[in-house]
Design a protein around this motif. Sequence first.
Motif, PDB file in Angstrom:
ATOM      1  N   PRO A 193     -19.204   7.429 -28.764  1.00  0.00           N
ATOM      2  CA  PRO A 193     -19.959   7.448 -30.042  1.00  0.00           C
ATOM      3  C   PRO A 193     -21.145   8.428 -30.025  1.00  0.00           C
ATOM      4  O   PRO A 193     -21.639   8.803 -31.087  1.00  0.00           O
ATOM      5  N   ASP A 194     -21.581   8.853 -28.840  1.00  0.00           N
ATOM      6  CA  ASP A 194     -22.673   9.837 -28.750  1.00  0.00           C
ATOM      7  C   ASP A 194     -22.149  11.270 -28.612  1.00  0.00           C
ATOM      8  O   ASP A 194     -22.923  12.211 -28.514  1.00  0.00           O
ATOM      9  N   PHE A 195     -20.848  11.410 -28.581  1.00  0.00           N
ATOM     10  CA  PHE A 195     -20.250  12.746 -28.403  1.00  0.00           C
ATOM     11  C   PHE A 195     -20.122  13.409 -29.774  1.00  0.00           C
ATOM     12  O   PHE A 195     -19.181  13.163 -30.519  1.00  0.00           O
ATOM     13  N   GLN A 196     -21.111  14.225 -30.104  1.00  0.00           N
ATOM     14  CA  GLN A 196     -21.112  14.898 -31.410  1.00  0.00           C
ATOM     15  C   GLN A 196     -20.861  16.403 -31.210  1.00  0.00           C
ATOM     16  O   GLN A 196     -20.502  16.808 -30.113  1.00  0.00           O
ATOM     17  N   LYS A 197     -21.064  17.191 -32.247  1.00  0.00           N
ATOM     18  CA  LYS A 197     -20.743  18.628 -32.174  1.00  0.00           C
ATOM     19  C   LYS A 197     -21.366  19.327 -30.971  1.00  0.00           C
ATOM     20  O   LYS A 197     -20.714  20.124 -30.288  1.00  0.00           O
ATOM     21  N   THR A 257     -31.043  22.899 -34.389  1.00  0.00           N
ATOM     22  CA  THR A 257     -31.266  24.215 -33.799  1.00  0.00           C
ATOM     23  C   THR A 257     -30.534  24.312 -32.463  1.00  0.00           C
ATOM     24  O   THR A 257     -29.863  25.304 -32.192  1.00  0.00           O
ATOM     25  N   ALA A 258     -30.640  23.263 -31.650  1.00  0.00           N
ATOM     26  CA  ALA A 258     -29.959  23.250 -30.343  1.00  0.00           C
ATOM     27  C   ALA A 258     -28.454  23.395 -30.552  1.00  0.00           C
ATOM     28  O   ALA A 258     -27.778  24.123 -29.817  1.00  0.00           O
ATOM     29  N   GLU A 259     -27.944  22.717 -31.568  1.00  0.00           N
ATOM     30  CA  GLU A 259     -26.505  22.759 -31.865  1.00  0.00           C
ATOM     31  C   GLU A 259     -26.079  24.192 -32.215  1.00  0.00           C
ATOM     32  O   GLU A 259     -25.085  24.698 -31.700  1.00  0.00           O
ATOM     33  N   ILE A 260     -26.855  24.845 -33.071  1.00  0.00           N
ATOM     34  CA  ILE A 260     -26.519  26.216 -33.486  1.00  0.00           C
ATOM     35  C   ILE A 260     -26.609  27.190 -32.317  1.00  0.00           C
ATOM     36  O   ILE A 260     -25.743  28.049 -32.138  1.00  0.00           O
ATOM     37  N   LEU A 261     -27.647  26.999 -31.479  1.00  0.00           N
ATOM     38  CA  LEU A 261     -27.802  27.878 -30.314  1.00  0.00           C
ATOM     39  C   LEU A 261     -26.584  27.786 -29.402  1.00  0.00           C
ATOM     40  O   LEU A 261     -26.085  28.794 -28.908  1.00  0.00           O
ATOM     41  N   LYS A 299     -23.537  26.735 -30.279  1.00  0.00           N
ATOM     42  CA  LYS A 299     -22.361  27.240 -31.005  1.00  0.00           C
ATOM     43  C   LYS A 299     -22.296  28.761 -30.920  1.00  0.00           C
ATOM     44  O   LYS A 299     -21.218  29.336 -30.737  1.00  0.00           O
ATOM     45  N   ASN A 300     -23.455  29.403 -31.038  1.00  0.00           N
ATOM     46  CA  ASN A 300     -23.494  30.865 -31.016  1.00  0.00           C
ATOM     47  C   ASN A 300     -23.129  31.461 -29.662  1.00  0.00           C
ATOM     48  O   ASN A 300     -22.775  32.626 -29.570  1.00  0.00           O
ATOM     49  N   GLN A 301     -23.226  30.638 -28.612  1.00  0.00           N
ATOM     50  CA  GLN A 301     -22.873  31.149 -27.273  1.00  0.00           C
ATOM     51  C   GLN A 301     -21.364  31.152 -27.044  1.00  0.00           C
ATOM     52  O   GLN A 301     -20.877  31.760 -26.104  1.00  0.00           O
ATOM     53  N   ILE A 302     -20.631  30.449 -27.898  1.00  0.00           N
ATOM     54  CA  ILE A 302     -19.175  30.345 -27.704  1.00  0.00           C
ATOM     55  C   ILE A 302     -18.493  31.651 -28.093  1.00  0.00           C
ATOM     56  O   ILE A 302     -18.787  32.222 -29.141  1.00  0.00           O
ATOM     57  N   ASP A 303     -17.611  32.123 -27.215  1.00  0.00           N
ATOM     58  CA  ASP A 303     -16.815  33.319 -27.503  1.00  0.00           C
ATOM     59  C   ASP A 303     -15.571  32.860 -28.269  1.00  0.00           C
ATOM     60  O   ASP A 303     -14.643  32.311 -27.691  1.00  0.00           O
ATOM     61  N   THR A 304     -15.573  33.101 -29.568  1.00  0.00           N
ATOM     62  CA  THR A 304     -14.475  32.568 -30.399  1.00  0.00           C
ATOM     63  C   THR A 304     -13.159  33.329 -30.182  1.00  0.00           C
ATOM     64  O   THR A 304     -12.127  32.921 -30.701  1.00  0.00           O
ATOM     65  N   THR A 305     -13.216  34.414 -29.387  1.00  0.00           N
ATOM     66  CA  THR A 305     -11.953  35.103 -29.081  1.00  0.00           C
ATOM     67  C   THR A 305     -11.310  34.486 -27.827  1.00  0.00           C
ATOM     68  O   THR A 305     -10.195  34.832 -27.465  1.00  0.00           O
TER      69      THR A 305
END
Length: 255
Positions: A225-229, A6-10, A12-18
């Motif tokens: 090794p702890d640097f994930q998405k 859930t934290a990952e998705i939250l 990701k959703n804040q990123i401005d893909t433009t």
Amino acid sequence: MKVAETAEILLKNQIDTTQLPEHIAIIMDGNGRWAKSKGKLRVFGHTNGVKSVRAVTEACAELGVNYLTLYAFSSENWSRPRAEVAALMELLVHTIRKELKTLQDNDIKLNAIGHLGNLPDKCKLELEEAIKMTKNNSRMTLTLALSYGSRNEIVDAVRSIALDVKNGDLSIDDIDDQLVANHLYTHNLPDPELLIRTSGEQRISNFMLWQMAYTELYFTPTFWPDFQKEEMYKAILAFQNRERRFGKTSEQVKA
Ligand code: IPE
Ligand code: IPE
Ligand code: MG
């Protein structure tokens, strides 16, 4: 769904893909210390670092980043103990072989920069094969910096430019920024807008010195090794909160 997801998705959703960086470069550091903190050998850290490579590559491709460059082995890393160098080269061969399908499935083109001639034959062959197999992929270019040193790269460029002048193919007046850039290993890549270095070290370690003239630098204490998405999303969000001024004033940039 797990809390971490859930934290990952939250994030990701804040990123401005433009407003994504077109090119992200990463100094993947801290494998040894990560392993040591777990009472394991350094090589265990390198093996686990491959999972981060996969996660970060996937995250970038999914978001729409066009170029990802990973510093995997520096010209200075040849000075490490022989057994560690051998283990890293072995890991490279296995990883390329194993991840070829992931590259194909995700339409990712593999590229490599550095003194590739210094790699063991097995590595060279595996690398050449994967580069050939993925050459028509177009979603993202993944560049591995191997036996790479930026000073070597600049010296090679200077030599090749000098040779062109000596042969009469180039006039000294034609030497400018663009011409130098065209002679670097990265001639077919845009300059990175964002550089990430993991593990808390705050240095460049002979990586893309010319190309990083105006790159935003992001340092995180997280070991590779702890640097994930999730960590990748945090870095991109930090980038999107920077003001890139290129010598101008803040008022000019906002206008
Ligand atoms: C990065 O981790 C991997 C390579 C340089 C090949 P390190 O092996 O440098 O790990 P630390 O910095 O010793 O913890
Ligand atoms: C830089 O990491 C090179 C790679 C990540 C491949 P190092 O761990 O070798 O860097 P230094 O020598 O500590 O600066
Ligand atoms: Mg290190």
